[in-house]
Design an enzyme around this catalytic site. Structure first.
Site, short mmCIF file in Angstrom:
data_model
loop_
_atom_site.label_atom_id
_atom_site.label_comp_id
_atom_site.label_asym_id
_atom_site.label_seq_id
_atom_site.Cartn_x
_atom_site.Cartn_y
_atom_site.Cartn_z
N HIS A 268 -9.97 -0.52 -2.49
CA HIS A 268 -10.58 -0.06 -1.24
C HIS A 268 -11.83 0.77 -1.46
CE1 HIS A 268 -6.92 -0.63 1.69
NE2 HIS A 268 -7.19 -1.71 0.97
N CYS B 241 -5.08 -7.37 -3.40
CA CYS B 241 -5.64 -7.02 -2.10
C CYS B 241 -6.61 -8.13 -1.72
CB CYS B 241 -6.35 -5.67 -2.19
SG CYS B 241 -7.04 -5.04 -0.66
N HIS B 242 -7.02 -8.20 -0.46
CA HIS B 242 -7.99 -9.22 -0.07
C HIS B 242 -9.35 -8.62 0.30
CE1 HIS B 242 -5.41 -8.51 3.65
NE2 HIS B 242 -6.55 -7.91 3.91
N ASN C 23 0.83 -1.20 0.00
CA ASN C 23 0.00 0.00 0.00
C ASN C 23 0.87 1.25 0.00
OD1 ASN C 23 -2.69 -0.97 -0.02
ND2 ASN C 23 -2.52 -1.57 2.12
#
Length: 449
Positions: A199, A169-170, A148
């Site tokens: 996000h 990303c998860h 990030n």
């Protein structure tokens, strides 16, 4: 067998999960795993853990640990990146403490906001340096970036280098699992389509056997079970993003504590009632880091000296699935962060988007989405401008774009006036010192007359 290099392998727990995922595939069980880190002590622990993971799975990889980046990258087929530039101290602490002086509070500060901007300024140059080494040492490598700020880092890498990079990303699969639990539907029975930016992607479809599950999510919201009921402000709840769902009609992928600092609506210094109502954990990342550091020695001792077999459970990270699909041709769909080349029509071309991607022997192939609901795209663009200006600041060496990014950041702009924003940027850049590239440290930018 592929050579898989872990960059920042001293992130032992995350590396352990990824190694377990990779070695659990019989086709990858004899891969070469190269662990690279600048911290020899943490690297040693990760090397021990790697052998324990292999033993638990009955796998026979070649495991190499090194502090030599050239050795680590030379001939690599896959590079998994998990670094943190400047670490918790001084990097993260500076990103939280100096904004506090101006009344600007944050929760995680690693993706957007003034903390995300500074983290990007520290991190992008290091990633670019690594990618240029990859161009020389392993030009065909697939670079899996977990670092990030995801969108900023991936955007810069794909714009400025020739290395194939996908940001991972998860949050998409993780949130799907949480929603499934909320509404009492097994996640393996759910079909979803998600798209947007990292996000801040939204589930455009969330279904089971053709049944739209959004009514069930609305019913869960109306049940009141999403309300914050913690004592103090350390217990996390999903109040923020359920409130966003109430207002926007679609569910967002990233957690409430993250999302609260991507928008101007929840963290306000003169509204402590909002902080309490939504259970927003200010300084949450500081708390997590302190907790992790306090427990590191205990964890290290347990990992290094325990005679018990190391339990290995498959995680929901995409990294091993991508490697397995590319090596074997097994088709899979994962969610990746890639450049927007005619994938989402109402987001800027060339920005970094998160979309479903087919993976097989042909590599990572993004799926075209078309148009997003207009209000979702408009919300994303408030974040994309900040990402773009931060990337441009690094690639052009123009310090003025750092101020511009901070001025346009939704949370920062909601709390501070222009003079405060400029002074804050100056103070942060000075405090970070050599962690920021020289062109951006020089005060060559003046207010236009």
């Amino acid at each position: 067998m592929p050579k898989i290099t872990f960059i920042g392998a001293g992130s032992t727990v995350f590396a352990q999960n990824l190694m377990g995922d990779i070695l659990s595939f019989p086709e990858l069980a004899e891969s070469t795993l190269v662990l690279y880190d600048i911290n020899p002590e943490r690297l040693k622990t990760s090397e021990i853990v790697a052998h324990k993971v292999a033993q638990s799975l009955g796998a026979r990889p070649q495991i190499i640990a090194t502090t030599d980046r050239v050795q680590a990258l030379e001939g690599a087929h896959y590079a998994i990146n998990m670094i943190q530039v400047a670490g918790y101290k001084p990097g993260t602490v500076i990103d939280f403490e100096i904004p506090k002086k101006y009344g600007l509070r944050q929760t995680i500060a690693d993706t957007l906001g003034i903390g995300g901007i500074m983290r990007g300024l520290r991190t992008i140059p290091v990633l670019l340096e690594m990618a240029r080494e990859m161009e020389r040492l392993c030009p065909g490598v697939l670079h899996l970036n977990y670092v990030n700020p995801m969108a900023m880092n991936t955007w810069a890498l794909l714009k400025a280098t020739r290395i194939k990079t996908v940001g991972l990303c998860h949050s998409v699969q993780g949130t799907a699992e949480q929603l499934a639990q909320d509404i009492g539907v097994p996640v393996e029975e759910i079909n979803y389509l998600c798209a947007g930016i990292n996000h801040m992607a939204f589930y455009l479809k969330f279904e089971r056997n053709g049944e739209d599950l959004y009514p069930r999510i609305r019913a869960f919201l109306e049940s009141g079970k999403t309300a914050y009921r913690g004592h103090g402000l350390v217990k996390l709840s999903d109040s923020v993003r359920y409130e966003v769902f109430r207002r926007l009609g679609y569910f967002v992928t990233e957690s409430s504590e993250h999302f609260s600092e991507y928008v101007p609506w929840f963290i306000k210094r003169d509204r402590p009632d909002l902080i309490a109502k939504f259970g927003i954990p200010l300084d949450e990342y500081i708390r997590r880091c302190e907790e992790q550091i306090a427990g590191w020695e205990e964890l290290r001792a347990k990992l290094e000296h325990s005679t018990e077999p190391l339990p290995v459970r498959r995680s929901h990270e995409y990294g091993s699935l991508i490697i397995h699909s590319q090596e074997t041709g097994t088709p899979r769909v994962v969610y990746g962060n890639v450049l927007n080349h005619h994938l989402i029509d109402n987001l800027p071309q060339g920005c970094c988007v998160e979309v479903p991607c087919l993976v097989d022997k042909n590599g990572v192939q993004p799926t075209r989405i078309g148009l997003l609901p207009p209000h979702l795209a408009a919300l994303m663009r408030t974040n994309i401008g900040v990402q773009e200006l931060t990337v441009e600041a690094v690639l052009s060496g123009k310090r003025e774009h750092i101020y511009h990014a901070a001025m346009l950041d939704p949370h920062t702009a909601a709390e501070l006036d222009l003079e405060q924003i400029w002074n804050l940027v100056d103070e942060l850049l000075e405090a970070h010192g050599e962690w920021i590239p020289e062109p951006l440290r020089s005060k060559g930018c003046v207010l236009p007359v």
